[in-house]
Design a protein around this motif. Structure first.
Motif, PDB file in Angstrom:
ATOM      1  N   GLN A  81       7.963  37.858  16.501  1.00  0.00           N
ATOM      2  CA  GLN A  81       6.555  37.523  16.716  1.00  0.00           C
ATOM      3  C   GLN A  81       6.002  36.719  15.542  1.00  0.00           C
ATOM      4  OE1 GLN A  81       4.009  40.908  17.258  1.00  0.00           O
ATOM      5  NE2 GLN A  81       2.151  39.683  17.442  1.00  0.00           N
ATOM      6  N   ALA A  82       6.402  37.094  14.337  1.00  0.00           N
ATOM      7  CA  ALA A  82       5.930  36.378  13.143  1.00  0.00           C
ATOM      8  C   ALA A  82       6.378  34.924  13.166  1.00  0.00           C
ATOM      9  CB  ALA A  82       6.446  37.079  11.886  1.00  0.00           C
ATOM     10  N   VAL A  83       7.628  34.696  13.563  1.00  0.00           N
ATOM     11  CA  VAL A  83       8.133  33.324  13.635  1.00  0.00           C
ATOM     12  C   VAL A  83       7.368  32.523  14.683  1.00  0.00           C
ATOM     13  CG1 VAL A  83      10.120  31.910  14.306  1.00  0.00           C
ATOM     14  CG2 VAL A  83      10.424  33.830  12.734  1.00  0.00           C
ATOM     15  N   ARG A  84       7.088  33.130  15.822  1.00  0.00           N
ATOM     16  CA  ARG A  84       6.324  32.434  16.861  1.00  0.00           C
ATOM     17  C   ARG A  84       4.943  32.031  16.348  1.00  0.00           C
ATOM     18  NH1 ARG A  84       8.693  36.316  20.379  1.00  0.00           N
ATOM     19  NH2 ARG A  84       6.830  37.625  20.265  1.00  0.00           N
ATOM     20  N   GLN A  85       4.308  32.911  15.608  1.00  0.00           N
ATOM     21  CA  GLN A  85       2.982  32.607  15.072  1.00  0.00           C
ATOM     22  C   GLN A  85       3.032  31.443  14.094  1.00  0.00           C
ATOM     23  OE1 GLN A  85       1.836  36.397  13.444  1.00  0.00           O
ATOM     24  NE2 GLN A  85       0.909  37.094  15.365  1.00  0.00           N
ATOM     25  N   VAL A  86       4.061  31.439  13.244  1.00  0.00           N
ATOM     26  CA  VAL A  86       4.180  30.361  12.264  1.00  0.00           C
ATOM     27  C   VAL A  86       4.507  29.036  12.953  1.00  0.00           C
ATOM     28  CG1 VAL A  86       5.518  29.489  10.317  1.00  0.00           C
ATOM     29  CG2 VAL A  86       4.816  31.889  10.356  1.00  0.00           C
ATOM     30  N   ARG A  87       5.411  29.067  13.923  1.00  0.00           N
ATOM     31  CA  ARG A  87       5.818  27.821  14.589  1.00  0.00           C
ATOM     32  C   ARG A  87       4.713  27.234  15.454  1.00  0.00           C
ATOM     33  NH1 ARG A  87      11.636  28.170  17.252  1.00  0.00           N
ATOM     34  NH2 ARG A  87      11.252  25.938  17.362  1.00  0.00           N
ATOM     35  N   ALA A  88       3.713  28.030  15.744  1.00  0.00           N
ATOM     36  CA  ALA A  88       2.573  27.510  16.504  1.00  0.00           C
ATOM     37  C   ALA A  88       1.657  26.650  15.631  1.00  0.00           C
ATOM     38  CB  ALA A  88       1.769  28.659  17.110  1.00  0.00           C
ATOM     39  N   GLN A  89       1.834  26.733  14.321  1.00  0.00           N
ATOM     40  CA  GLN A  89       1.002  25.961  13.404  1.00  0.00           C
ATOM     41  C   GLN A  89       1.563  24.552  13.254  1.00  0.00           C
ATOM     42  OE1 GLN A  89      -1.659  27.788  12.712  1.00  0.00           O
ATOM     43  NE2 GLN A  89      -0.533  29.429  13.759  1.00  0.00           N
ATOM     44  N   GLN A  90       0.672  23.571  13.202  1.00  0.00           N
ATOM     45  CA  GLN A  90       1.110  22.177  13.226  1.00  0.00           C
ATOM     46  C   GLN A  90       0.781  21.402  11.958  1.00  0.00           C
ATOM     47  OE1 GLN A  90       3.140  20.960  15.619  1.00  0.00           O
ATOM     48  NE2 GLN A  90       3.112  23.111  16.278  1.00  0.00           N
ATOM     49  N   THR A  91       0.365  22.088  10.917  1.00  0.00           N
ATOM     50  CA  THR A  91       0.178  21.437   9.613  1.00  0.00           C
ATOM     51  C   THR A  91       0.833  22.301   8.553  1.00  0.00           C
ATOM     52  OG1 THR A  91      -1.898  22.568   9.056  1.00  0.00           O
ATOM     53  CG2 THR A  91      -2.052  20.521  10.350  1.00  0.00           C
ATOM     54  N   PRO A  92       1.347  21.690   7.473  1.00  0.00           N
ATOM     55  CA  PRO A  92       1.954  22.483   6.399  1.00  0.00           C
ATOM     56  C   PRO A  92       0.998  23.528   5.828  1.00  0.00           C
ATOM     57  CG  PRO A  92       2.497  20.161   6.132  1.00  0.00           C
ATOM     58  CD  PRO A  92       1.477  20.237   7.233  1.00  0.00           C
ATOM     59  N   GLU A  93      -0.267  23.176   5.689  1.00  0.00           N
ATOM     60  CA  GLU A  93      -1.244  24.111   5.130  1.00  0.00           C
ATOM     61  C   GLU A  93      -1.383  25.350   6.008  1.00  0.00           C
ATOM     62  OE1 GLU A  93      -1.761  20.919   5.738  1.00  0.00           O
ATOM     63  OE2 GLU A  93      -2.037  20.016   3.743  1.00  0.00           O
ATOM     64  N   ALA A  94      -1.452  25.139   7.313  1.00  0.00           N
ATOM     65  CA  ALA A  94      -1.583  26.267   8.234  1.00  0.00           C
ATOM     66  C   ALA A  94      -0.330  27.135   8.223  1.00  0.00           C
ATOM     67  CB  ALA A  94      -1.865  25.762   9.646  1.00  0.00           C
ATOM     68  N   VAL A  95       0.835  26.489   8.142  1.00  0.00           N
ATOM     69  CA  VAL A  95       2.087  27.250   8.075  1.00  0.00           C
ATOM     70  C   VAL A  95       2.096  28.141   6.836  1.00  0.00           C
ATOM     71  CG1 VAL A  95       4.578  27.093   7.701  1.00  0.00           C
ATOM     72  CG2 VAL A  95       3.474  25.643   9.413  1.00  0.00           C
ATOM     73  N   MET A  96       1.715  27.593   5.692  1.00  0.00           N
ATOM     74  CA  MET A  96       1.715  28.369   4.457  1.00  0.00           C
ATOM     75  C   MET A  96       0.737  29.534   4.525  1.00  0.00           C
ATOM     76  SD  MET A  96       3.992  27.399   2.443  1.00  0.00           S
ATOM     77  CE  MET A  96       5.197  26.125   2.734  1.00  0.00           C
ATOM     78  N   ASP A  97      -0.415  29.288   5.116  1.00  0.00           N
ATOM     79  CA  ASP A  97      -1.410  30.364   5.255  1.00  0.00           C
ATOM     80  C   ASP A  97      -0.865  31.515   6.102  1.00  0.00           C
ATOM     81  OD1 ASP A  97      -3.237  28.978   3.748  1.00  0.00           O
ATOM     82  OD2 ASP A  97      -4.387  28.219   5.467  1.00  0.00           O
ATOM     83  N   VAL A  98      -0.316  31.172   7.261  1.00  0.00           N
ATOM     84  CA  VAL A  98       0.179  32.210   8.176  1.00  0.00           C
ATOM     85  C   VAL A  98       1.418  32.892   7.603  1.00  0.00           C
ATOM     86  CG1 VAL A  98       1.132  32.625  10.478  1.00  0.00           C
ATOM     87  CG2 VAL A  98      -0.802  31.071  10.188  1.00  0.00           C
ATOM     88  N   LEU A  99       2.286  32.125   6.950  1.00  0.00           N
ATOM     89  CA  LEU A  99       3.493  32.686   6.362  1.00  0.00           C
ATOM     90  C   LEU A  99       3.158  33.676   5.250  1.00  0.00           C
ATOM     91  CD1 LEU A  99       6.552  32.814   6.051  1.00  0.00           C
ATOM     92  CD2 LEU A  99       6.425  30.761   4.616  1.00  0.00           C
ATOM     93  N   ALA A 100       2.262  33.292   4.363  1.00  0.00           N
ATOM     94  CA  ALA A 100       1.883  34.188   3.269  1.00  0.00           C
ATOM     95  C   ALA A 100       1.216  35.449   3.801  1.00  0.00           C
ATOM     96  CB  ALA A 100       0.945  33.465   2.305  1.00  0.00           C
ATOM     97  N   ARG A 101       0.317  35.274   4.757  1.00  0.00           N
ATOM     98  CA  ARG A 101      -0.390  36.432   5.329  1.00  0.00           C
ATOM     99  C   ARG A 101       0.563  37.344   6.095  1.00  0.00           C
ATOM    100  NH1 ARG A 101      -4.134  33.654   7.285  1.00  0.00           N
ATOM    101  NH2 ARG A 101      -3.446  33.466   9.458  1.00  0.00           N
ATOM    102  N   GLY A 102       1.472  36.738   6.862  1.00  0.00           N
ATOM    103  CA  GLY A 102       2.384  37.532   7.679  1.00  0.00           C
ATOM    104  C   GLY A 102       3.412  38.294   6.870  1.00  0.00           C
ATOM    105  N   THR A 103       4.019  37.626   5.872  1.00  0.00           N
ATOM    106  CA  THR A 103       5.007  38.334   5.058  1.00  0.00           C
ATOM    107  C   THR A 103       4.348  39.385   4.185  1.00  0.00           C
ATOM    108  OG1 THR A 103       4.932  36.544   3.400  1.00  0.00           O
ATOM    109  CG2 THR A 103       6.696  36.455   5.042  1.00  0.00           C
ATOM    110  N   ARG A 104       3.135  39.127   3.751  1.00  0.00           N
ATOM    111  CA  ARG A 104       2.387  40.146   3.003  1.00  0.00           C
ATOM    112  C   ARG A 104       2.173  41.372   3.873  1.00  0.00           C
ATOM    113  NH1 ARG A 104      -3.367  40.601   1.375  1.00  0.00           N
ATOM    114  NH2 ARG A 104      -3.715  42.837   1.087  1.00  0.00           N
ATOM    115  N   ALA A 105       1.721  41.165   5.129  1.00  0.00           N
ATOM    116  CA  ALA A 105       1.445  42.278   6.032  1.00  0.00           C
ATOM    117  C   ALA A 105       2.707  43.096   6.280  1.00  0.00           C
ATOM    118  CB  ALA A 105       0.872  41.758   7.348  1.00  0.00           C
ATOM    119  N   GLY A 106       3.836  42.411   6.507  1.00  0.00           N
ATOM    120  CA  GLY A 106       5.079  43.120   6.769  1.00  0.00           C
ATOM    121  C   GLY A 106       5.560  43.909   5.574  1.00  0.00           C
TER     122      GLY A 106
END
Length: 206
Positions: A81-106
């Motif tokens: 699910q985390a990968v799907r959320q990240v791959r839905a982002q279409q700018t590097p900035e958005a990817v970094m935001d979701v990646l940092a937030r998601g890995t922090r949560a996990g």
């Protein structure tokens, strides 16, 4: 005469599953706080409110208990699910935001599981294999995210493999642990620092 079939009560199965879950939860807490090497099966049994015999019957040896903890951690990781959320982002900035937030949560949610495994590695007879099994899906998820980053504009300034390795360095469990456990950073501060550092490094231009 047909052989008798053994009957297993659904209620008994549910009770056994609850007992196993309780044992693994208490063992996780003990391994995370004291360290795998300092915890006995008797300690686990006492914390779970059962006998040592029940621990062996329900889960197995102390090594089996740790193996069960790893299996639970892998099953609960939510990496797909985390990968799907990240791959839905279409700018590097958005990817970094979701990646940092998601890995922090996990890492925050499964902190005790990660600590239990981490503290077992130096003393467990199969520590390296245990760590690889515990982190294989996590690392594969970051490789997938690295590939996604290289489809966006602008792409990272390094190769795809270097991007994957760097994401593991920053956002893997060891990176979070270094900041939150070893340096006592709050999770919020660690998340912002890792996000900012990753973005600045991957998109640095000569």
């Amino acid at each position: 005469m047909s052989p008798k079939r053994s009957y297993v009560s659904p209620l008994r199965e549910q009770a056994a599953a609850r007992t196993r879950e309780q044992i693994l939860q208490r063992a996780t807490e003990l391994f995370a706080s004291r360290g795998y090497g300092l915890v006995t099966v008797a300690d686990i049994a006492s914390a779970a409110g059962v006998s040592a015999k029940t621990v062996f019957a329900s889960v197995g040896s102390k090594s089996d208990v740790l193996d069960g903890i790893v299996s639970l951690g892998v099953a609960a990781s939510g990496h797909e699910q985390a990968v799907r959320q990240v791959r839905a982002q279409q700018t590097p900035e958005a990817v970094m935001d979701v990646l940092a937030r998601g890995t922090r949560a996990g890492n925050e949610e499964h902190f005790s599981v990660h600590e239990a495994i981490h503290k077992a590695l130096p003393v467990h007879e199969n520590g390296e294999a245990l760590w690889q099994r515990a982190t294989a899906d996590y690392r594969d998820a970051l490789r997938t995210i690295a590939r996604h980053l290289h489809t966006l504009t602008p792409p990272p300034s390094c190769t795809e493999q270097e991007t994957a390795d760097a994401l593991w360095f920053w956002f893997g469990p060891s990176g979070w642990r270094a900041l939150v456990v070893e340096n006592d950073w709050p999770w919020d501060r660690a998340e912002e620092f890792l996000r900012r550092t990753a973005a600045a490094t991957l998109y640095r231009r000569p």
